[in-house]
Scaffold this motif. Structure first.
Motif, PDB file in Angstrom:
ATOM      1  N   GLY A 199       0.779  -1.234   0.000  1.00 13.45           N
ATOM      2  CA  GLY A 199       0.000   0.000   0.000  1.00 13.45           C
ATOM      3  C   GLY A 199       0.804   1.274   0.000  1.00 13.45           C
ATOM      4  N   LEU A 200       2.138   1.176  -0.026  1.00  6.03           N
ATOM      5  CA  LEU A 200       2.963   2.378  -0.063  1.00  6.03           C
ATOM      6  C   LEU A 200       2.906   2.999  -1.460  1.00  6.03           C
ATOM      7  N   THR A 201       2.816   4.319  -1.507  1.00  6.61           N
ATOM      8  CA  THR A 201       2.754   5.015  -2.799  1.00  6.61           C
ATOM      9  C   THR A 201       3.617   6.271  -2.749  1.00  6.61           C
ATOM     10  N   ILE A 202       4.146   6.608  -3.910  1.00  6.98           N
ATOM     11  CA  ILE A 202       4.835   7.885  -4.083  1.00  6.98           C
ATOM     12  C   ILE A 202       3.955   8.754  -4.960  1.00  6.98           C
ATOM     13  N   GLU A 203       3.499   9.848  -4.397  1.00  6.30           N
ATOM     14  CA  GLU A 203       2.649  10.752  -5.156  1.00  6.30           C
ATOM     15  C   GLU A 203       3.485  11.395  -6.254  1.00  6.30           C
ATOM     16  N   HIS A 204       3.055  11.180  -7.472  1.00  9.46           N
ATOM     17  CA  HIS A 204       3.765  11.749  -8.615  1.00  9.46           C
ATOM     18  C   HIS A 204       2.753  12.459  -9.491  1.00  9.46           C
ATOM     19  N   PRO A 205       2.902  13.761  -9.686  1.00 11.64           N
ATOM     20  CA  PRO A 205       1.913  14.483 -10.487  1.00 11.64           C
ATOM     21  C   PRO A 205       1.886  13.946 -11.912  1.00 11.64           C
ATOM     22  N   PRO A 206       0.724  13.961 -12.547  1.00 13.06           N
ATOM     23  CA  PRO A 206       0.645  13.474 -13.920  1.00 13.06           C
ATOM     24  C   PRO A 206       1.530  14.305 -14.840  1.00 13.06           C
ATOM     25  N   SER A 207       1.915  13.682 -15.939  1.00 14.97           N
ATOM     26  CA  SER A 207       2.790  14.377 -16.892  1.00 14.97           C
ATOM     27  C   SER A 207       2.155  15.677 -17.340  1.00 14.97           C
TER      28      SER A 207
END
Length: 382
Positions: A199-207
């Motif tokens: 369940g770990l995630t790295i928030e990465h804004p969309p391209s």
């Protein structure tokens, strides 16, 4: 020549005779003679010639990977002494081997399978399909490097992968914005193998679509310079025109080979992906002139002939160096390519652009949406 390749023997060894034929067959012998006298690559070749039976890719891989090593390898491949191989894949595997050898054991334990069984295995699949580019090699190295830096950061936090929580991961992502996206492949890989909490995630804004464009007058003026300004170097004029006419990235331009150019019905055509596009007469003449005056090193009969060859025999141009060269002559790449893409979408549906210019269909669709058009518009028209 004989002294260099004979390695002190009475005659040139049989395995090196094809190289002697390539070097002596140069149209202009004077650059070859200068290279033999002064080049560090020639001196390296002379040392290797003393053991011609042990001359293979593995022997060259064991040497320091300097410019002279790459140049000698290119000569031996173009002469047919060494077999062709995917040099981009070889760059990745050799770099990974050297990097992994220098890691502390507790870092090598997760990084080695991630690099070898995830990154390199996928690279081999792409290479088998002929789609592993220099840019792909750089990206894969960056993903491995980001994973190594992530583990080093965990050490500073006195954490392990098993201890990693979302709060710590958020701290890493916030403090390392340039590595955030590159860390995602390793995180997904580690999570799938239960090395971390699920369940770990790295928030990465969309391209984000680019915000750098050229006004039409500037774009057209730069295109006229490329096609008509004889004071510009020929390679700059050709690359600059291809960017501004067809929105081609430099990574695609440096891959173009002479066999992609052909003539029919009084026109000159360039095949970038699957379908040929007709070239404007001025650009066609520039390309023909480039192929006629090609001053690349001597090559064997079966060697790849690039439109814009690199310095090393049989190797394409470095796109980063070509970008710097275009910028130096006042022909920026990014804004020009963005503007050319918008102009193309005004005249062609994204499906056609994808087929002609080798752009991924999803990328073409996203560009079309950005330009205010969608695939559905084209389907409705059809």
């Amino acid at each position: 020549m004989s002294d260099l390749l004979s390695g002190g023997a009475a005659a040139i060894p049989g395995p090196l005779e094809p190289l002697a034929h390539v070097l002596t067959g140069a149209t202009n012998p004077y650059p070859v003679l200068a290279w033999l006298r002064r080049s560090t690559a020639a001196h390296l070749l002379g040392r290797l010639a003393r053991q011609p039976d042990h001359l293979d890719h593995e022997a060259l891989d064991a040497l320091p990977q300097r410019h002279a090593t790459a140049y000698v390898r290119g000569l031996l491949v173009t002469a047919g002494i060494l077999p062709q191989r995917d040099e981009n894949l070889a760059l990745l595997t050799n770099w990974a081997a050297r990097t992994l050898a220098g890691l502390p054991p507790h870092h090598a334990t997760p990084i080695r399978p991630f690099a070898e069984w995830h990154i390199i295995r996928d690279a081999r699949r792409r290479s088998a399909r002929g789609r592993y580019s220099y840019a792909a090699h750089k990206g894969d190295c960056a993903n491995i490097r980001a994973a190594i830096k992530f583990l080093a950061w965990l050490d500073t936090q006195h954490l392990t992968l098993a201890d990693l929580g979302q709060s710590a991961l958020d701290t890493w992502a916030a403090g390392n914005p340039t590595l955030r996206a590159r860390s995602i492949p390793f995180l997904h890989w580690a999570t799938a193998r239960r090395l971390t909490t699920t369940g770990l995630t790295i928030e990465h804004p969309p391209s984000q679509f680019p915000g750098h464009f050229q006004v039409e007058e500037v774009h057209q003026a730069e295109l006229r310079r490329c096609l008509g300004d004889a004071s510009l170097p020929l390679d700059v004029r050709i690359a600059g025109a291809l960017v501004r006419l067809y929105a081609l990235p430099l990574t695609r331009i440096v891959e173009l080979t002479a066999d992609k150019i052909h003539h029919a019905d009084g026109h000159t055509y360039l095949t970038v992906s699957r379908h040929p596009v007709v070239l404007p007469p001025k650009l066609a003449r520039l390309i023909e002139e480039q192929l006629e005056r090609d001053a690349s090193p001597p090559r064997g009969a079966d060697a790849t002939r690039y439109l814009l060859p690199g310095h090393n025999p049989g190797r394409m141009r470095n796109p980063a160096g070509l970008s710097e060269r275009l910028t130096r002559y006042g022909l920026p790449v990014r804004a020009a390519r963005n503007s050319a893409m918008m102009e193309a979408l005004a005249d062609l549906p994204p499906m056609v652009i994808s087929d002609l210019f080798g752009i991924d269909p999803k990328t073409a669709e996203r560009w079309a949406a950005f330009a205010g058009r969608r695939w559905s518009d084209y389907v409705t028209i059809r």
